[in-house]
Scaffold this motif. Sequence first.
Motif, PDB file in Angstrom:
ATOM      1  N   LEU A 293      21.953 -30.212  80.390  1.00 42.50           N
ATOM      2  CA  LEU A 293      23.151 -31.056  80.374  1.00 42.50           C
ATOM      3  C   LEU A 293      24.426 -30.275  80.631  1.00 42.50           C
ATOM      4  CD1 LEU A 293      22.245 -33.230  77.237  1.00 42.50           C
ATOM      5  CD2 LEU A 293      22.297 -34.000  79.618  1.00 42.50           C
ATOM      6  N   LEU A 294      24.356 -28.960  80.438  1.00 44.28           N
ATOM      7  CA  LEU A 294      25.567 -28.140  80.507  1.00 44.28           C
ATOM      8  C   LEU A 294      25.804 -27.650  81.931  1.00 44.28           C
ATOM      9  CD1 LEU A 294      27.337 -27.519  78.074  1.00 44.28           C
ATOM     10  CD2 LEU A 294      26.240 -25.292  77.929  1.00 44.28           C
ATOM     11  N   VAL A 295      27.024 -27.816  82.407  1.00 46.32           N
ATOM     12  CA  VAL A 295      27.351 -27.431  83.777  1.00 46.32           C
ATOM     13  C   VAL A 295      28.540 -26.479  83.745  1.00 46.32           C
ATOM     14  CG1 VAL A 295      28.004 -28.332  86.051  1.00 46.32           C
ATOM     15  CG2 VAL A 295      26.674 -29.760  84.500  1.00 46.32           C
ATOM     16  N   VAL A 303      29.791 -31.198  79.958  1.00 47.96           N
ATOM     17  CA  VAL A 303      28.688 -32.156  80.105  1.00 47.96           C
ATOM     18  C   VAL A 303      29.246 -33.372  80.835  1.00 47.96           C
ATOM     19  CG1 VAL A 303      27.102 -33.711  78.898  1.00 47.96           C
ATOM     20  CG2 VAL A 303      27.512 -31.420  77.987  1.00 47.96           C
ATOM     21  N   ARG A 304      28.605 -33.706  81.930  1.00 49.48           N
ATOM     22  CA  ARG A 304      29.058 -34.892  82.671  1.00 49.48           C
ATOM     23  C   ARG A 304      28.472 -36.150  82.032  1.00 49.48           C
ATOM     24  NH1 ARG A 304      31.425 -32.481  86.977  1.00 49.48           N
ATOM     25  NH2 ARG A 304      30.232 -30.864  88.056  1.00 49.48           N
ATOM     26  N   VAL A 305      29.330 -37.149  81.853  1.00 48.65           N
ATOM     27  CA  VAL A 305      28.873 -38.351  81.134  1.00 48.65           C
ATOM     28  C   VAL A 305      29.047 -39.637  81.928  1.00 48.65           C
ATOM     29  CG1 VAL A 305      29.278 -37.321  78.862  1.00 48.65           C
ATOM     30  CG2 VAL A 305      31.095 -38.636  79.965  1.00 48.65           C
ATOM     31  N   SER A 306      29.531 -39.522  83.168  1.00 45.52           N
ATOM     32  CA  SER A 306      29.768 -40.779  83.904  1.00 45.52           C
ATOM     33  C   SER A 306      28.420 -41.435  84.215  1.00 45.52           C
ATOM     34  CB  SER A 306      30.568 -40.510  85.176  1.00 45.52           C
ATOM     35  OG  SER A 306      29.864 -39.610  85.985  1.00 45.52           O
ATOM     36  N   ARG A 307      28.462 -42.748  84.334  1.00 43.51           N
ATOM     37  CA  ARG A 307      27.233 -43.504  84.565  1.00 43.51           C
ATOM     38  C   ARG A 307      27.405 -44.366  85.793  1.00 43.51           C
ATOM     39  NH1 ARG A 307      26.450 -45.977  78.475  1.00 43.51           N
ATOM     40  NH2 ARG A 307      25.719 -44.060  77.497  1.00 43.51           N
ATOM     41  N   ASP A 308      26.272 -44.693  86.427  1.00 44.95           N
ATOM     42  CA  ASP A 308      26.326 -45.639  87.548  1.00 44.95           C
ATOM     43  C   ASP A 308      26.937 -46.928  87.032  1.00 44.95           C
ATOM     44  OD1 ASP A 308      25.081 -43.797  89.062  1.00 44.95           O
ATOM     45  OD2 ASP A 308      23.093 -44.737  88.977  1.00 44.95           O
ATOM     46  N   LEU A 314      35.159 -41.452  84.227  1.00 46.52           N
ATOM     47  CA  LEU A 314      35.299 -40.924  82.874  1.00 46.52           C
ATOM     48  C   LEU A 314      35.159 -39.407  82.981  1.00 46.52           C
ATOM     49  CD1 LEU A 314      35.745 -42.508  80.299  1.00 46.52           C
ATOM     50  CD2 LEU A 314      33.307 -42.343  79.857  1.00 46.52           C
ATOM     51  N   PRO A 315      36.158 -38.652  82.490  1.00 50.41           N
ATOM     52  CA  PRO A 315      36.072 -37.195  82.600  1.00 50.41           C
ATOM     53  C   PRO A 315      34.866 -36.662  81.821  1.00 50.41           C
ATOM     54  CG  PRO A 315      38.206 -37.890  81.696  1.00 50.41           C
ATOM     55  CD  PRO A 315      37.353 -39.113  81.806  1.00 50.41           C
ATOM     56  N   PRO A 316      34.428 -35.453  82.134  1.00 52.11           N
ATOM     57  CA  PRO A 316      33.292 -34.881  81.416  1.00 52.11           C
ATOM     58  C   PRO A 316      33.709 -34.419  80.019  1.00 52.11           C
ATOM     59  CG  PRO A 316      34.188 -33.277  82.935  1.00 52.11           C
ATOM     60  CD  PRO A 316      34.966 -34.538  83.146  1.00 52.11           C
ATOM     61  N   LEU A 317      32.729 -34.116  79.174  1.00 54.46           N
ATOM     62  CA  LEU A 317      33.021 -33.527  77.870  1.00 54.46           C
ATOM     63  C   LEU A 317      33.200 -32.030  78.059  1.00 54.46           C
ATOM     64  CD1 LEU A 317      33.103 -33.941  74.713  1.00 54.46           C
ATOM     65  CD2 LEU A 317      30.752 -33.121  74.740  1.00 54.46           C
ATOM     66  N   LEU A 318      34.365 -31.533  77.638  1.00 51.15           N
ATOM     67  CA  LEU A 318      34.631 -30.099  77.720  1.00 51.15           C
ATOM     68  C   LEU A 318      34.039 -29.456  76.467  1.00 51.15           C
ATOM     69  CD1 LEU A 318      35.952 -27.648  78.964  1.00 51.15           C
ATOM     70  CD2 LEU A 318      38.165 -28.441  78.138  1.00 51.15           C
ATOM     71  N   VAL A 319      32.961 -28.695  76.642  1.00 51.50           N
ATOM     72  CA  VAL A 319      32.246 -28.142  75.486  1.00 51.50           C
ATOM     73  C   VAL A 319      32.778 -26.752  75.126  1.00 51.50           C
ATOM     74  CG1 VAL A 319      29.991 -27.548  74.523  1.00 51.50           C
ATOM     75  CG2 VAL A 319      30.201 -29.469  76.105  1.00 51.50           C
ATOM     76  N   VAL A 320      32.877 -25.885  76.133  1.00 52.53           N
ATOM     77  CA  VAL A 320      33.423 -24.550  75.883  1.00 52.53           C
ATOM     78  C   VAL A 320      34.526 -24.299  76.901  1.00 52.53           C
ATOM     79  CG1 VAL A 320      32.905 -22.086  75.601  1.00 52.53           C
ATOM     80  CG2 VAL A 320      31.098 -23.782  75.216  1.00 52.53           C
ATOM     81  N   SER A 321      35.724 -23.974  76.420  1.00 55.21           N
ATOM     82  CA  SER A 321      36.836 -23.758  77.339  1.00 55.21           C
ATOM     83  C   SER A 321      36.672 -22.410  78.042  1.00 55.21           C
ATOM     84  CB  SER A 321      38.153 -23.765  76.572  1.00 55.21           C
ATOM     85  OG  SER A 321      38.306 -22.517  75.906  1.00 55.21           O
ATOM     86  N   VAL A 363      32.403 -38.503  74.015  1.00 59.83           N
ATOM     87  CA  VAL A 363      31.600 -37.823  72.989  1.00 59.83           C
ATOM     88  C   VAL A 363      30.315 -38.613  72.705  1.00 59.83           C
ATOM     89  CG1 VAL A 363      31.538 -37.153  70.548  1.00 59.83           C
ATOM     90  CG2 VAL A 363      33.569 -36.664  71.912  1.00 59.83           C
ATOM     91  N   PHE A 364      30.446 -39.931  72.583  1.00 58.06           N
ATOM     92  CA  PHE A 364      29.269 -40.750  72.250  1.00 58.06           C
ATOM     93  C   PHE A 364      28.218 -40.645  73.355  1.00 58.06           C
ATOM     94  CE2 PHE A 364      31.947 -44.030  69.620  1.00 58.06           C
ATOM     95  CZ  PHE A 364      32.264 -43.021  68.730  1.00 58.06           C
ATOM     96  N   ARG A 365      28.678 -40.724  74.587  1.00 62.10           N
ATOM     97  CA  ARG A 365      27.718 -40.642  75.687  1.00 62.10           C
ATOM     98  C   ARG A 365      26.993 -39.306  75.675  1.00 62.10           C
ATOM     99  NH1 ARG A 365      30.013 -43.337  81.199  1.00 62.10           N
ATOM    100  NH2 ARG A 365      30.496 -45.412  80.385  1.00 62.10           N
TER     101      ARG A 365
END
Length: 590
Positions: A293-295, A303-308, A314-321, A363-365
């Motif tokens: 999941l990590l890019v 983590v990209r969370v956009s859906r079809d 929707l921007p991705p979740l920034l996990v580590v800056s 975050v939820f996604r």
Amino acid sequence: MSDLRTALGEAVEAAFAALGAPPELGRVTPSDRPDLADFQSNGALAAAKRLGKNPREIATAVAEKLSGDPRLLSVEIAGPGFINLKVADAALSDRANAIAVEARAGAGLVQQPRKVIVDYGGPNVAKPMHVGHLRASIIGEAIKRIYRFRGDTVIGDAHFGDWGYQMGLLIGAVMDENPDIAAQIETVTDKDAAIPAAFQKITLADLDRLYPQAAAKGKEDPAYRDRARKLTADLQAHKPGCYVLWRQFRAVTQVALERDFHALGVDFDWWKGESDADPLIEDMVAELDSLGLLVEDQGARIVRVSRDGDKRDLPPLLVVSSEGSAMYGTTDLATILDRKREFGPDLVIYCVDQRQADHFEIVFRAAYLAGYAEEGQLEHIGFGTMNGTDGKPFKTREGGVLKLNDLIEMTRTKARERLQEAGLGENLPADEFEDIAGKVAVAALKFADLQNFRGTSYVFDLDRFTSFEGKTGPYLLYQAVRVKSLLRRAGAEGAATGPVTVAEPAERDLVLTLDAFDAALTEAYDKKAPNALAEHAYRLSQAFSKFYAACPIMLSEPAVKASRLTLATATLRQLELALDLLGIATPERM
Ligand code: ARG
């Protein structure tokens, strides 16, 4: 015993079923025309369509089936086929007698209790609270109490903001101002060591003073900002000096916040912070990585969370800056894991400003993708803002953000004035008067907020909120106190309660209102909308007020007096309960 609306609903549904119509069409609701009926059912129109019949014919057939039901005084057909029900006085008396002996005053429980966490309040170390935090606290506290009362196992968590960039800003600002602390930071070797005396002299006032300056500098000066980011990363890496200084920040802030929240009738079960999720982050990042999941993205990890089918990006979740720091979303994701391990909630309700809707969606996604929660178990309950008369989020006269403590003080001052104007509390001891003023202030703030659907914004108007007239918290407290004093007087005269016999229209109305408690509570629960309960409390006060004016109590003959005292007792219990669920405490007298 279920409420009358449910019980009658079952009878009407059975009548629909017997005619071959879907039973749910027989749904019963309170009447739109209380002058004509107590309850109504409009389903004959839809049923007629289904069965190819005339709606009045259906309604008449239903009425026939219901005739002879001893709970009903009359069943009438109105207009094209509306069914109007009037309840018999005896059935109302029975219902009142049942409510009067129930500790829960007529309220039911959920069928399947769940484990629920309510994440609310959300204060931060050093950053002053703004009106969003006020609303989060008021609404979240009510939701927590309502859920618990309906039978769920509920934990309220403050989710203290103690691990972000503002910590790095503060560490830097404190070091700049205190060379001794700057020097000593380098010498600390154990992150769990006792807090050195030099660090202990940092107070909340220092943090309040330094934070806005540092935040402003960080915006203008890239080098200053970079250092703050570096210090944030140092803290998150548990560099002992930074960590021990941070423990001091956290401690002084939490003590003050707990006191202010308590004054507002807001108390958390957990004071966990973003930092409590920190120990889970390393393994979580590794796991997100192994799940694919990590890019990598410009030095950061996301983590990209956009859906079809998403209507917008929707921007991705920034996990580590790129500096290696955990971000707001990272700690939120790790907190989901932490809560899962500590408690295993079926539902987590995040009571946070509507402006953070995207943050939570992201975050939820990510949590669903990683399998940390099942789809639907995480729910963001957003709300509008409390505005100033300019229509913008409320600010102090100086244009700054509001401090919770100042707001409470300001409201309490107004409450004292209002009590004095109304000639209330005049002969009471000073400390009791203060206690009453505090309760009036909290009732004013909370009821003004909770009477609106949470999605709606409203204007802060202290004069109106603190008035003893109109739809206000103080009005409700005044009504409750009036009933208390009536019952005290009755007690002193040795007057006892006895079986209820409903006869007068005002008595009918009062009992019908008492009967509506469970429906209001259920709506508040299902929709996470305490305003349904606030509305009920207001209606109950009004119904009591009319009853009190129309139906003499102490001067009536014994059986009537006893019956009316029972009604008053049941009303008080339900009213106090409803107010308590809204987080509002009632004084004994005024
Ligand atoms: N501290 C945050 C703020 O001031 C609110 C926290 C809300 N809860 C959460 N789990 N993110 O905006």
